[in-house]
Design an enzyme around this catalytic site. Structure first.
Site, PDB file in Angstrom:
ATOM      1  N   LYS A  65       0.833  -1.141  -0.023  1.00  0.00           N
ATOM      2  CA  LYS A  65      -0.073   0.110  -0.032  1.00  0.00           C
ATOM      3  C   LYS A  65       0.806   1.132   0.064  1.00  0.00           C
ATOM      4  O   LYS A  65       0.779   2.127   0.906  1.00  0.00           O
ATOM      5  CB  LYS A  65      -0.985   0.167   1.182  1.00  0.00           C
ATOM      6  CG  LYS A  65      -1.938  -1.088   1.185  1.00  0.00           C
ATOM      7  CD  LYS A  65      -3.008  -0.901   1.935  1.00  0.00           C
ATOM      8  CE  LYS A  65      -4.150  -2.159   1.830  1.00  0.00           C
ATOM      9  NZ  LYS A  65      -3.548  -3.656   2.449  1.00  0.00           N
TER      10      LYS A  65
ATOM     11  N   ALA B  82       2.453   4.759  -0.310  1.00  0.00           N
ATOM     12  CA  ALA B  82       1.796   6.035  -0.451  1.00  0.00           C
ATOM     13  C   ALA B  82       2.679   7.127   0.125  1.00  0.00           C
ATOM     14  O   ALA B  82       2.505   7.908   1.082  1.00  0.00           O
ATOM     15  CB  ALA B  82       0.729   5.903   0.801  1.00  0.00           C
ATOM     16  N   ASP B  83       3.853   7.297  -0.799  1.00  0.00           N
ATOM     17  CA  ASP B  83       4.820   8.437  -0.743  1.00  0.00           C
ATOM     18  C   ASP B  83       4.755   9.338  -1.570  1.00  0.00           C
ATOM     19  O   ASP B  83       4.245   8.861  -2.673  1.00  0.00           O
ATOM     20  CB  ASP B  83       5.911   7.801   0.014  1.00  0.00           C
ATOM     21  CG  ASP B  83       6.587   8.279   0.954  1.00  0.00           C
ATOM     22  OD1 ASP B  83       6.763   9.709   0.823  1.00  0.00           O
ATOM     23  OD2 ASP B  83       7.268   7.689   2.047  1.00  0.00           O
ATOM     24  N   ILE B  84       5.679  10.092  -1.585  1.00  0.00           N
ATOM     25  CA  ILE B  84       6.056  11.084  -2.670  1.00  0.00           C
ATOM     26  C   ILE B  84       6.803  10.435  -3.752  1.00  0.00           C
ATOM     27  O   ILE B  84       7.196   9.160  -3.421  1.00  0.00           O
ATOM     28  CB  ILE B  84       6.923  12.221  -2.140  1.00  0.00           C
ATOM     29  CG1 ILE B  84       8.434  11.721  -1.690  1.00  0.00           C
ATOM     30  CG2 ILE B  84       6.254  12.998  -1.033  1.00  0.00           C
ATOM     31  CD1 ILE B  84       9.401  12.840  -1.352  1.00  0.00           C
ATOM     32  N   PRO B  85       6.838  10.790  -5.063  1.00  0.00           N
ATOM     33  CA  PRO B  85       7.163  10.038  -6.253  1.00  0.00           C
ATOM     34  C   PRO B  85       8.583   9.301  -5.978  1.00  0.00           C
ATOM     35  O   PRO B  85       8.777   8.136  -6.171  1.00  0.00           O
ATOM     36  CB  PRO B  85       7.019  10.869  -7.188  1.00  0.00           C
ATOM     37  CG  PRO B  85       5.780  12.013  -6.915  1.00  0.00           C
ATOM     38  CD  PRO B  85       6.234  11.995  -5.549  1.00  0.00           C
TER      39      PRO B  85
ATOM     40  N   SER C 239     -11.574  -2.133   2.361  1.00  0.00           N
ATOM     41  CA  SER C 239     -12.749  -2.995   2.830  1.00  0.00           C
ATOM     42  C   SER C 239     -13.422  -2.952   4.495  1.00  0.00           C
ATOM     43  O   SER C 239     -14.198  -3.231   4.509  1.00  0.00           O
ATOM     44  CB  SER C 239     -12.116  -4.657   2.476  1.00  0.00           C
ATOM     45  OG  SER C 239     -11.061  -4.838   3.359  1.00  0.00           O
TER      46      SER C 239
ATOM     47  N   GLY D 271     -14.719 -14.027   3.729  1.00  0.00           N
ATOM     48  CA  GLY D 271     -14.099 -14.855   4.709  1.00  0.00           C
ATOM     49  C   GLY D 271     -14.266 -14.238   6.171  1.00  0.00           C
ATOM     50  O   GLY D 271     -15.437 -13.562   6.531  1.00  0.00           O
ATOM     51  N   ALA D 272     -13.225 -13.893   6.599  1.00  0.00           N
ATOM     52  CA  ALA D 272     -13.157 -13.321   7.862  1.00  0.00           C
ATOM     53  C   ALA D 272     -13.698 -11.901   8.104  1.00  0.00           C
ATOM     54  O   ALA D 272     -14.230 -11.557   9.189  1.00  0.00           O
ATOM     55  CB  ALA D 272     -11.581 -13.090   8.589  1.00  0.00           C
TER      56      ALA D 272
ATOM     57  N   ARG E 284      -7.334 -14.919   6.023  1.00  0.00           N
ATOM     58  CA  ARG E 284      -7.448 -15.753   7.734  1.00  0.00           C
ATOM     59  C   ARG E 284      -8.286 -16.968   7.515  1.00  0.00           C
ATOM     60  O   ARG E 284      -8.040 -17.910   7.827  1.00  0.00           O
ATOM     61  CB  ARG E 284      -7.994 -14.686   8.646  1.00  0.00           C
ATOM     62  CG  ARG E 284      -7.025 -13.929   9.083  1.00  0.00           C
ATOM     63  CD  ARG E 284      -8.015 -12.706  10.023  1.00  0.00           C
ATOM     64  NE  ARG E 284      -8.260 -11.781   8.896  1.00  0.00           N
ATOM     65  CZ  ARG E 284      -8.832 -10.655   9.425  1.00  0.00           C
ATOM     66  NH1 ARG E 284      -9.160 -10.413  10.847  1.00  0.00           N
ATOM     67  NH2 ARG E 284      -9.516  -9.884   8.489  1.00  0.00           N
TER      68      ARG E 284
END
Ligand code: XMP
Length: 219
Positions: free
Chosen positions: A61, A63-66, A122, A177-178, A200
């Site tokens: 995931k 999510a930083d500067i280019p 989610s 699922g979980a 899970r």
């Protein structure tokens, strides 16, 4: 029929390899995230690929500067077949990752690296800040032509909307699922290019192989 992606969020290498080998007959792709990589090292991606022959996607995931995204993507895609990044950081950050993938793909066009962008997550908290901007993020995914998006199985109506907006991107979808997502509803939305993610409900089951088989059959 969508494909099955195993979210392998265990914290032990022996267990990770055992579960990935036991379930590999039924699993199409393995997703590895911070839990397993921080408990071991990034080389676990290669070790699992070598043991199972499966595609491995890293769920970081990002999510930083280019410029930082670029460094993370270079290191990750050296081993992984794909990388998950956040879309909310904007197009320049996502493009930095796509540029790294393109460089790898020039060297090895037969095994193209995938860039997969999160739209709406989610879990419940995603409705607070992510949901209000998720349609725009999905639109950006389509415009940038990322390979795939992540969209929630916990909200099939949103899953449908986000998939339609991102049009040419495949969808990988966690929440069955979980997290209680309704697989029947999800299957009305997803197609053969997409993936249902299950973690899970497989790796915590006393018989992960049987659970993976059950999910594969349900798909
Ligand atoms: P479970 O155990 O709930 O695992 O079946 C789900 C897996 O998916 C990850 N996850 C997400 N990843 N966007 C993502 O990129 C999401 O919205 C999202 N929701 C869950 C979770 O970390 C686990 O690996």
């Amino acid at each position: 029929m969508p494909k099955l992606m195993l979210a392998l969020d265990v914290l032990d290498e022996f267990e990770a390899i055992k579960i990935s080998e036991e379930t590999s007959e039924y699993v199409d792709c393995i997703k590895i995230g911070y839990p397993l990589v921080l408990a071991t090292d990034l080389g676990i991606v290669k070790r699992i690929k070598d043991k199972t022959g499966k595609e491995v996607i890293c769920d970081f995931k990002v999510a930083d500067i280019p410029s930082t995204n670029e460094k993370i993507a270079k290191l990750t895609l050296n081993y992984a077949d794909g990388i998950i990044c956040q879309g909310f950081v904007g197009p320049d950050s996502v493009k930095a990752i796509m540029d790294v993938a393109k460089e790898y793909n020039k060297k090895d066009p037969k095994n193209p690296k995938k860039v997969i962008m999160v739209t709406e997550m989610s879990h419940g908290g995603a409705t607070s800040f992510m949901q209000p901007i998720a349609n725009e993020i999905a639109k950006m995914a389509g415009d940038l032509k990322v390979n795939g998006i992540v969209a929630p199985s916990t909200r099939p109506a949103r899953l449908k909307e986000l998939k339609e907006i991102a049009n040419n991107a495949f969808v990988i979808s966690p929440g069955v699922g979980a997290q209680g997502g309704d697989l029947k509803e999800v299957l009305k939305v997803l197609d053969e290019n997409d993936y249902v993610i299950v973690g899970r409900a497989i790796y915590l089951n006393e018989n992960p192989k049987e659970s993976a088989k059950k999910y594969k059959e349900l798909l």
